[in-house]
Design an enzyme around this catalytic site. Structure first.
Site, PDB file in Angstrom:
ATOM      1  N   ASP A 107      89.439  -9.661  85.535  1.00 33.85           N
ATOM      2  CA  ASP A 107      90.569  -9.085  86.627  1.00 33.85           C
ATOM      3  C   ASP A 107      91.337  -7.944  85.990  1.00 33.85           C
ATOM      4  OD1 ASP A 107      92.114 -10.603  88.775  1.00 33.85           O
ATOM      5  OD2 ASP A 107      93.604  -9.949  87.060  1.00 33.85           O
ATOM      6  N   ARG A 108      92.651  -8.058  85.554  1.00 34.19           N
ATOM      7  CA  ARG A 108      93.442  -6.949  84.960  1.00 34.19           C
ATOM      8  C   ARG A 108      92.585  -6.320  83.573  1.00 34.19           C
ATOM      9  NH1 ARG A 108      95.490  -4.714  88.875  1.00 34.19           N
ATOM     10  NH2 ARG A 108      96.704  -3.447  87.433  1.00 34.19           N
ATOM     11  N   HIS A 152      99.189  -8.908  97.195  1.00 31.62           N
ATOM     12  CA  HIS A 152     100.094  -8.591  96.029  1.00 31.62           C
ATOM     13  C   HIS A 152     100.165  -7.314  95.501  1.00 31.62           C
ATOM     14  CE1 HIS A 152      96.188  -9.977  94.549  1.00 31.62           C
ATOM     15  NE2 HIS A 152      96.410  -9.653  93.269  1.00 31.62           N
ATOM     16  N   TYR A 212     100.629  -3.354  87.444  1.00 31.95           N
ATOM     17  CA  TYR A 212      99.993  -3.366  88.900  1.00 31.95           C
ATOM     18  C   TYR A 212     100.541  -1.917  89.315  1.00 31.95           C
ATOM     19  CZ  TYR A 212      97.873  -7.989  89.336  1.00 31.95           C
ATOM     20  OH  TYR A 212      97.166  -8.814  89.330  1.00 31.95           O
ATOM     21  N   HIS A 272      87.599 -17.430  90.866  1.00 29.54           N
ATOM     22  CA  HIS A 272      88.011 -16.092  90.276  1.00 29.54           C
ATOM     23  C   HIS A 272      88.039 -16.489  88.687  1.00 29.54           C
ATOM     24  CE1 HIS A 272      89.944 -12.540  89.599  1.00 29.54           C
ATOM     25  NE2 HIS A 272      91.008 -13.297  89.188  1.00 29.54           N
TER      26      HIS A 272
END
Length: 300
Positions: A107-108, A152, A212, A272
């Site tokens: 992910d990030r 988001h 983000y 995920h």
């Protein structure tokens, strides 16, 4: 007491002016750095890390702005750029005695790992990215009502102020919604780990939003510049994803091949949070990656 990765030692390592990272370190052998995603901390790797530590030095940091790592105020677009966060990770590994290391991110953390692979090919021997697309490609495919899964991303891309206030009003509901919606196996994130994630997120709202926000601005610019110069990943690359391409109408493997000539792309039936839901599968994918022959280091 907050949960920890069993058998690992915790270090606080300075990596930049005024910024130190919290890192769990265990095992011995060639170094592998594992980077967590959202809305998690280094704990997401607890099963994979112990599995790899039998024959590798495994380093699991909290990214800047997350967990127990420092959370500098956002003073400009670069404070939480993936380029800055990638430089943190290279500095962390070097401070722990590893000039070259394998790198995996989810992910990030996968976006940070991707940027590290482009910016620091002399340091990264192997690269694994779990359940993301590179930032530039992600924004290009996010369109139409099917892209509402990424709502988001748009909220936290807004100028500083309102997103932070909105999230701070209902932090556990906001962050908890992703833990609920993105997992195929809720039991994979036990109560004590979920509590640790939510507590860490509540304490990091401004820095998470800044991370983000950077991905809607400076990170795109960095990817665009590299695409224009045909900068590519030169190490062996493994990508493991849910089949988002089928869901959103794009060819994920083709997008990744545009960045890498040595790519193995896999889809998974796990949710995920695959490192927690299917750790044996992820350990297997990472071990296969680590067995591949990389290119010689770039002369300095």
């Amino acid at each position: 007491m907050s949960p920890v990765i069993e058998g690992f030692t915790y270090r606080r390592v300075p990596v930049a002016d005024g910024v130190a990272l919290n890192a769990a370190v265990g095992g011995s052998g060639p170094a592998v750095v594992l980077l967590h995603g959202f809305p998690q901390t280094h704990l997401m790797w607890r099963h994979v890390a112990t599995g790899l530590a039998a024959d590798h030095t495994v380093i699991c940091p909290d990214l800047r702005g997350y967990g127990a790592s420092d959370k500098p105020a956002e003073t400009g677009s670069d404070t939480y750029s993936k380029r800055t966060m990638a430089a943190d990770i290279v500095a962390l590994a070097r401070a722990l005695g590893h000039e070259r290391f394998a790198l995996a991110g989810h992910d990030r953390g996968a976006l940070v790992a991707f940027r590290a692979g482009l910016d620091h090919p002399e340091a990264i021997t192997h690269l694994a990215c779990l359940d993301v697309l590179p930032t530039l490609d992600m924004w290009n495919v996010m369109r139409g009502v099917r892209a509402s899964v990424g709502w988001h991303l748009y909220l936290m891309a807004q100028p500083a102020g309102l997103p932070e206030q909105m999230i701070a009003a209902v932090p556990d509901a906001f962050f908890g919604s992703f833990l609920d919606q993105w997992t195929a196996d809720p039991a994979a994130i036990p109560a004590e780990v979920r509590t640790a994630y939510l507590t860490a997120c509540r304490e990091a709202i401004p820095s998470i939003v800044a991370d983000y926000r950077a991905s809607a601005g400076i990170d795109v610019a960095h990817d665009e510049a590299d695409r224009a110069e045909d900068v590519r990943l030169r190490m062996p690359v493994t990508v493991v994803q849910q089949d988002w391409g089928a869901a959103l109408g794009y060819d994920a493997a083709a997008l990744w091949r545009s960045w890498s000539d040595d790519l193995r792309h896999h889809t998974t039936s796990a949710g995920h949070f695959m490192a927690e839901e299917a750790p044996a599968e992820i350990i297997g994918r990472l071990r296969e990656l680590l067995s591949r022959q990389g290119l010689a280091p770039t002369p300095q």
